[in-house]
Design a protein around this motif. Structure first.
Motif, mmCIF file in Angstrom:
data_model
loop_
_atom_site.group_PDB
_atom_site.id
_atom_site.type_symbol
_atom_site.label_atom_id
_atom_site.label_comp_id
_atom_site.label_asym_id
_atom_site.label_seq_id
_atom_site.Cartn_x
_atom_site.Cartn_y
_atom_site.Cartn_z
ATOM 1 N N LEU A 1 0.836 -1.299 0.088
ATOM 2 C CA LEU A 1 0.086 -0.054 -0.082
ATOM 3 C C LEU A 1 0.878 1.173 -0.143
ATOM 4 C CD1 LEU A 1 -2.743 -1.029 2.656
ATOM 5 C CD2 LEU A 1 -2.764 -1.238 0.126
ATOM 6 N N GLU A 2 2.062 1.246 0.747
ATOM 7 C CA GLU A 2 2.915 2.572 0.819
ATOM 8 C C GLU A 2 4.014 2.087 1.413
ATOM 9 O OE1 GLU A 2 2.247 7.352 1.902
ATOM 10 O OE2 GLU A 2 1.392 5.805 3.459
ATOM 11 N N THR A 3 5.071 2.700 1.194
ATOM 12 C CA THR A 3 6.276 2.779 1.857
ATOM 13 C C THR A 3 6.846 4.167 2.272
ATOM 14 O OG1 THR A 3 6.857 0.723 0.797
ATOM 15 C CG2 THR A 3 8.951 1.857 1.473
ATOM 16 N N LYS A 4 7.459 4.485 3.402
ATOM 17 C CA LYS A 4 8.277 5.571 3.806
ATOM 18 C C LYS A 4 9.203 5.452 4.455
ATOM 19 C CE LYS A 4 4.434 7.562 5.466
ATOM 20 N NZ LYS A 4 3.501 8.361 6.301
ATOM 21 N N THR A 5 10.438 6.213 4.731
ATOM 22 C CA THR A 5 11.577 6.164 5.632
ATOM 23 C C THR A 5 11.593 7.327 6.364
ATOM 24 O OG1 THR A 5 12.778 4.683 3.962
ATOM 25 C CG2 THR A 5 14.021 5.919 5.257
ATOM 26 N N GLN A 6 11.973 7.060 7.370
ATOM 27 C CA GLN A 6 12.119 8.255 8.494
ATOM 28 C C GLN A 6 12.863 7.919 9.750
ATOM 29 O OE1 GLN A 6 7.915 8.922 8.806
ATOM 30 N NE2 GLN A 6 7.784 8.294 11.020
ATOM 31 N N ARG A 7 13.654 8.863 10.293
ATOM 32 C CA ARG A 7 14.207 8.501 11.444
ATOM 33 C C ARG A 7 13.380 8.578 12.766
ATOM 34 N NH1 ARG A 7 20.177 11.059 12.516
ATOM 35 N NH2 ARG A 7 20.270 9.818 10.791
ATOM 36 N N SER A 8 12.567 7.480 13.035
ATOM 37 C CA SER A 8 11.670 7.377 13.949
ATOM 38 C C SER A 8 11.389 5.879 14.170
ATOM 39 C CB SER A 8 10.477 7.817 13.743
ATOM 40 O OG SER A 8 9.301 7.906 14.471
ATOM 41 N N LEU A 9 10.892 5.391 15.289
ATOM 42 C CA LEU A 9 10.459 3.964 15.551
ATOM 43 C C LEU A 9 8.961 3.906 15.214
ATOM 44 C CD1 LEU A 9 12.380 3.734 19.025
ATOM 45 C CD2 LEU A 9 12.866 2.725 16.851
ATOM 46 N N SER A 10 8.302 4.768 14.574
ATOM 47 C CA SER A 10 7.024 4.522 14.198
ATOM 48 C C SER A 10 6.628 5.497 13.003
ATOM 49 C CB SER A 10 6.019 4.968 15.527
ATOM 50 O OG SER A 10 5.957 6.355 15.864
ATOM 51 N N ALA A 11 5.552 4.947 12.439
ATOM 52 C CA ALA A 11 5.186 5.639 11.352
ATOM 53 C C ALA A 11 3.567 5.398 10.938
ATOM 54 C CB ALA A 11 5.887 5.118 9.882
#
Length: 398
Positions: free
Chosen positions: A124-134
């Motif tokens: 459905l979707e993919t995202k990258t971030q400097r976090s432990l949750s999205a």
């Protein structure tokens, strides 16, 4: 990570105020130099790996540098990934927003999160971030969004997969339709009627309520979402308006009103009409009949010849009695007639007994006057409401 810059200063240097500066790969850290020999790095990442050193400056700009040390920041793999939903428990109303939250208990660096639908894993979707949750959002869910979902998180050490979570999209019930199923074109007392209520739209389970003139008759649940029925044995009191209600927890809906007319059989109508007319006539004419009878009785008693003396009531004749609806007695038999008179809340019964004496076979012929049989009349006036009885006895020479 804590960096500390230590010096072996002389007494002269101690009297001078020192300034400390920290570097990584020839790049100054923090906001420049300061009087504090300690530098706190709240969070380190893999990119923070490098060569670190510090220097101390005197007021005379004399600089002393530390040796370099190599710091390698080791990445922590993502671990213990889970998928949460908002609203909770995976229950969402049709047309509302659904949020899928992918969480990791630990992991360093940039983490790539991905969301998948179904056991086959439709991305459905993919995202990258400097976090432990999205988060991943579906603004307006439809019934096709009812499915199982999962997510993954990866920071370069391999993806960690969450468990499957079921999402159920629930729809409010539509307006139900009430149907009355009767045995024929006309409905009579004693017939069985089936009330069937069904909402063609809405997520199960659905609870149905049945009403007659806004009074609850009963309820029935439909776990699979189909309609429900309620059976009713009809009486005359069941004529009127019927309706039903459907509710699955997302708002109740009411059906339109259906009117049921119960037909009274012809014989019942005639009996009710005749009974009403008779009761009305007796209620009106009862006192009048009693008054006329009393007047007649008084006149009859007043016309008795003086030569006729009262005598005791005639002896009963040991013969079977006939009960008829006419005042004309049968020859040689005792005749009884019962007339009920209603007056207000009281009911009177008038009973009179006329007995004719048999003519003796051995007696000679007599004149016309003498041939007439002596008749004894015995009246009984009974108040049925209080069981009191009044007897009137007289004889009349006919």
């Amino acid at each position: 990570m804590t960096l500390t810059c230590e010096t072996e200063a002389t007494s002269q240097q101690l009297d001078d105020q020192l300034q400390f500066c920290f570097f990584r790969d020839d790049q100054a850290l923090d906001m420049g130099c300061g009087s504090d020999p300690v530098l706190q790095v709240p969070t380190v990442w893999r990119k923070d790996s490098g060569s670190y050193w510090c220097e101390a400056k005197t007021s005379a700009q004399k600089v002393t540098r530390s040796p370099r040390i190599q710091i390698q920041v080791q990445g922590v793999p993502v671990w213990n990934v889970s998928l949460e939903t908002q609203p909770p428990e995976g229950q969402v109303q049709k047309g509302k927003k659904l949020v899928l939250i992918c969480l990791a208990t630990q992991g360093t660096g940039h983490i790539t999160f991905s969301w998948y639908k179904g056991a086959l894993g439709l991305n459905l979707e993919t995202k990258t971030q400097r976090s432990l949750s999205a988060n991943f959002e579906i603004p307006r869910v439809t019934e096709s969004d009812s499915e199982k979902y999962y997510c993954t998180a990866d920071n370069g050490y391999g993806p960690s997969v969450s468990e499957l979570v079921s999402i159920t999209v629930r729809s409010p019930v539509s307006r139900p339709i009430l149907t009355l199923r009767v045995p024929g074109a006309q409905v009579f007392p004693g017939d069985m009627v089936e009330l069937h209520c069904e909402a063609h739209g809405g997520s199960p389970p659905i609870l149905y309520q049945f009403y007659h003139e806004n009074v609850t008759l009963g309820s029935s649940s439909a776990p699979s979402g189909e309609g429900a029925s309620f059976n009713l044995s009809l009486t005359m009191e069941h004529s009127g308006n019927y309706s039903c209600e459907a509710d699955n927890g997302l708002g109740a809906q009411h059906s339109e009103v259906v009117t049921l007319n119960i037909t009274v059989p012809v014989e019942d109508r005639e009996e009710l009409l005749a009974s009403g007319i008779l009761e009305g006539l007796l209620g009106v004419l009862g006192p009048t009949i009693m008054a006329l009878f009393c007047c007649w009785l008084k006149k009859k008693i007043g016309r008795r010849p003086a030569r006729d003396l009262p005598r005791s009531p005639p002896r009963p004749v040991p013969q079977a009695s006939n009960y008829v609806n006419s005042a004309a007695p049968l020859q040689g038999q005792s005749v009884y007639e019962n007339v009920n008179v209603v007056s207000g809340d009281e009911i009177y019964s008038l009973v009179y007994h006329m007995q004719q004496e048999r003519q003796a076979a051995a007696k000679p012929l007599r004149t016309h006057t003498e041939d007439q049989d002596a008749s004894a009349i015995y009246f009984r006036l009974k108040n049925t409401s209080d069981t009191s009885v009044t007897d009137v006895d007289y004889e009349d020479a006919m």
